[in-house]
Design an enzyme around this catalytic site. Structure first.
Site, PDB file in Angstrom:
ATOM      1  N   ASP A 126      32.982  94.073   5.839  1.00 37.41           N
ATOM      2  CA  ASP A 126      32.957  95.444   6.369  1.00 37.41           C
ATOM      3  C   ASP A 126      33.531  96.444   5.375  1.00 37.41           C
ATOM      4  O   ASP A 126      34.141  97.434   5.760  1.00 37.41           O
ATOM      5  CB  ASP A 126      33.724  95.526   7.690  1.00 37.41           C
ATOM      6  N   ASP A 177      47.814  89.028   4.142  1.00 34.21           N
ATOM      7  CA  ASP A 177      48.105  90.282   3.454  1.00 34.21           C
ATOM      8  C   ASP A 177      49.569  90.684   3.599  1.00 34.21           C
ATOM      9  O   ASP A 177      50.218  91.089   2.624  1.00 34.21           O
ATOM     10  CB  ASP A 177      47.177  91.399   3.927  1.00 34.21           C
TER      11      ASP A 177
END
Length: 579
Positions: free
Chosen positions: A322, A398
């Site tokens: 995305d 992350d």
């Protein structure tokens, strides 16, 4: 006439001389035969001589054609001049020519002359074009016999496979790339959003410099090749999109391969389960890419490349299904790769600015260092993977990478204007967390050529000195007056506590006010910047008081970067639980 015969190892040399007007002229002949019945033999006309004579005849024919065209042009000009003279006589020798009659006569004569001139010029132009085409054809035919890159006169291209290198003809864009080193693969992670994946791959195909239909200058860069499409599971619609783009990449001359992670969780993933599945998929694919196993597992590599000959990656560019890339995304990665490889104080290069909203950024050519790892289109060097790969987490990768144990005070290079755009607002692992913020990010469309820019200013010590100087020399302002005063120049607004920052920052500029592992989003050594009036406007810096900034600057000169990074946390580290 006198003749002598000499035998040299079976080859008879005949030396003759003809006496004419008191002068003796030698004549030599050479043959493998000892006798020549019927007089001197006639030499067979070779292919080179035949080709030369053919070209001479062709040139003579062209010369004749050119002379014919010139004669026709001269005759046309003479006829035109004669017609003009007759017309003038008829017009100006009338006793009382009516004004409108004179105009009516001169106008068609002028058109007639113009038509004759156009006709003549077209004949000459066509003849010149024909001669040029024939000349180009002759040069091409001659070149095929002995130009490097062709095996023989038939023009069959030589394409030797070398380790990690391949010659690719990019004739459609006027670019020929040889000796191409593919040690910077691009991996795209995908799960089940086929429509999102299509948009992401379309942007890659459109903007990748190796696309042979892409007319960019400086094409043929090896950055972002091969393209690895890493699919989690076996979603049918996603697989169909991958197959479609594998064909498109092949047609564009872009080597790509498809790998599938088989151990995905079943059913819909939400919350922690989704983040865990994503982290596991990331670790699985990155291990195979950095180790080179992905090239040895029988995976099909498009465009005729031998995957087993590819070198181990020096770095990997990471995208998700995305994320849309900007036109100069690959140029940006290509230009910053040497910095990432050589500077041990760098963790990664990210194409994303978390505070890069439309209206508060503007300089498309500006890069900065930041303590905050942004991700969303980033590049990781091998030295970092060798360090963190063995301990890759099983969830929230992350945030894990932002923690001091992994970051160790190292920084990330990012642009002021983002080179990626996160458009995924549905069915993602985060379920649209920060969705409204991310959809406001400005995606650069300038197609900047980063290879033409000297990026030496991003070296740690140079950047620190220049950046601190810019911040400390900015006009000190207040939360209330900052938006007015920034129209006159750079301003600095001070925050004394993190609570004050989170409370007041968004009342001035629409930035994100959270932190990760004690680092404000996008901050450089506690300083958060924006450009409130966009392109052409001045910078606003939100920072601790000037004295604190000066102390930070001095400490950062001598302290190890990991230790220094802990001293500038905006929130204290969480207390560790006793085991």
């Amino acid at each position: 006439m006198s003749t002598s015969y000499t035998d040299h190892d079976g080859i008879v040399v005949i030396s003759s001389s003809i006496e004419e007007n008191g002068r003796r002229t030698p004549v030599h002949a050479r043959s493998t035969s000892a006798s020549f019945p019927g007089g001197r033999p006639r030499r067979k006309r070779g292919r080179r001589q035949t080709a030369r004579r053919g070209r001479q005849q062709q040139q003579q024919q062209q010369s004749t054609n050119g002379q014919t065209v010139k004669i026709v042009a001269i005759l046309l000009s003479a006829a035109l001049s004669l017609c003009w003279m007759v017309a003038c006589i008829l017009v100006f020798h009338q006793d009382s020519p009516a004004p409108h009659s004179l105009h009516d006569l001169r106008h068609p004569l002028g058109n007639l002359r113009h038509d004759f001139e156009v006709y003549r010029d077209n004949i000459i132009k066509k003849q010149k074009e024909k001669e040029k085409k024939e000349e180009d054809k002759r040069e091409t035919d001659v070149g095929r016999g002995g130009v490097d890159g062709f095996a023989d006169g038939a023009g069959k291209a030589n394409s030797p496979q070398q380790k990690g290198r391949h010659e690719h003809d990019m004739s459609m864009s006027g670019i020929k790339t040889s000796e191409m080193i593919m040690d910077s693969p691009l991996v795209v992670f995908t799960f089940r959003r086929a429509d999102y994946l299509r948009r992401t791959l379309t942007a890659i195909l459109d903007h990748h410099p190796m696309n042979k239909s892409n007319h960019k200058a400086g094409g043929g860069r090896s950055i972002g090749l091969p393209i690895v499409l890493s699919q989690d599971g076996d979603h049918a619609e996603v697989k169909a999109v991958i197959n479609e783009f594998m064909k498109k990449f092949h047609a564009a001359g872009m080597p790509a391969l498809h790998i599938r992670h088989p151990k995905t969780a079943k059913g819909k993933l939400r919350g922690t389960d989704a983040y865990k599945a994503l982290a596991v998929h990331f670790g699985w694919a990155l291990r195979r890419i950095f180790s080179g196993d992905v090239y040895k597992e029988g995976n099909v590599l498009s465009s005729g490349y031998d995957s087993s000959s590819l070198p181990l990656p020096g770095r990997v560019i990471i995208l998700e299904e995305d994320i849309e890339v900007a036109p100069d995304f690959f140029s940006f990665m290509h230009a910053t790769a040497p910095l990432l490889d050589s500077d041990p104080t760098l963790l990664a290069v990210s194409a994303f600015n978390d505070n890069g909203k439309e209206g508060i950024v503007g300089d498309v050519s500006r890069l900065v260092r930041t303590d905050f790892f942004g991700g969303l289109g980033w590049m990781m060097p091998r030295r970092i993977w060798d360090e963190i790969g063995p301990k890759w987490p099983d969830g929230y990768w992350d945030d894990w990478l932002r923690e001091p144990e992994q970051r160790q005070g190292r920084q990330t290079i990012r642009p002021e204007v983002s080179r990626t755009f996160h458009f995924g607002s549905e069915k993602g692992a985060s379920y649209n967390q920060f969705g409204e913020e991310l959809l406001d990010i400005k995606l650069d469309q300038a197609d900047f050529v980063w290879e033409n820019v000297d990026l030496g200013y991003l070296e740690r010590n140079k950047f620190r000195k220049e950046y601190y100087s810019t911040v400390l020399n900015a006009q000190l302002s207040t939360w209330k007056d900052a938006m007015r005063e920034v129209t006159q120049g750079n301003v600095r607004v001070e925050y004394r506590t993190w609570k004050e920052f989170t409370k007041k920052a968004r009342t001035v500029v629409p930035i994100m006010t959270d932190e990760k592992a004690g680092v404000p989003r996008t901050a450089y050594e506690t300083i958060v910047e924006s450009r409130p009036y966009g392109a052409g406007g001045h910078l606003m810096f939100l920072s601790p008081p000037a004295q604190k900034l000066r102390e930070n600057f001095e400490r950062g000169k001598t302290m190890p970067i990991r230790e220094f990074s802990e001293t500038i946390r905006v929130v204290p580290p969480p207390e560790k639980e006793d085991k």
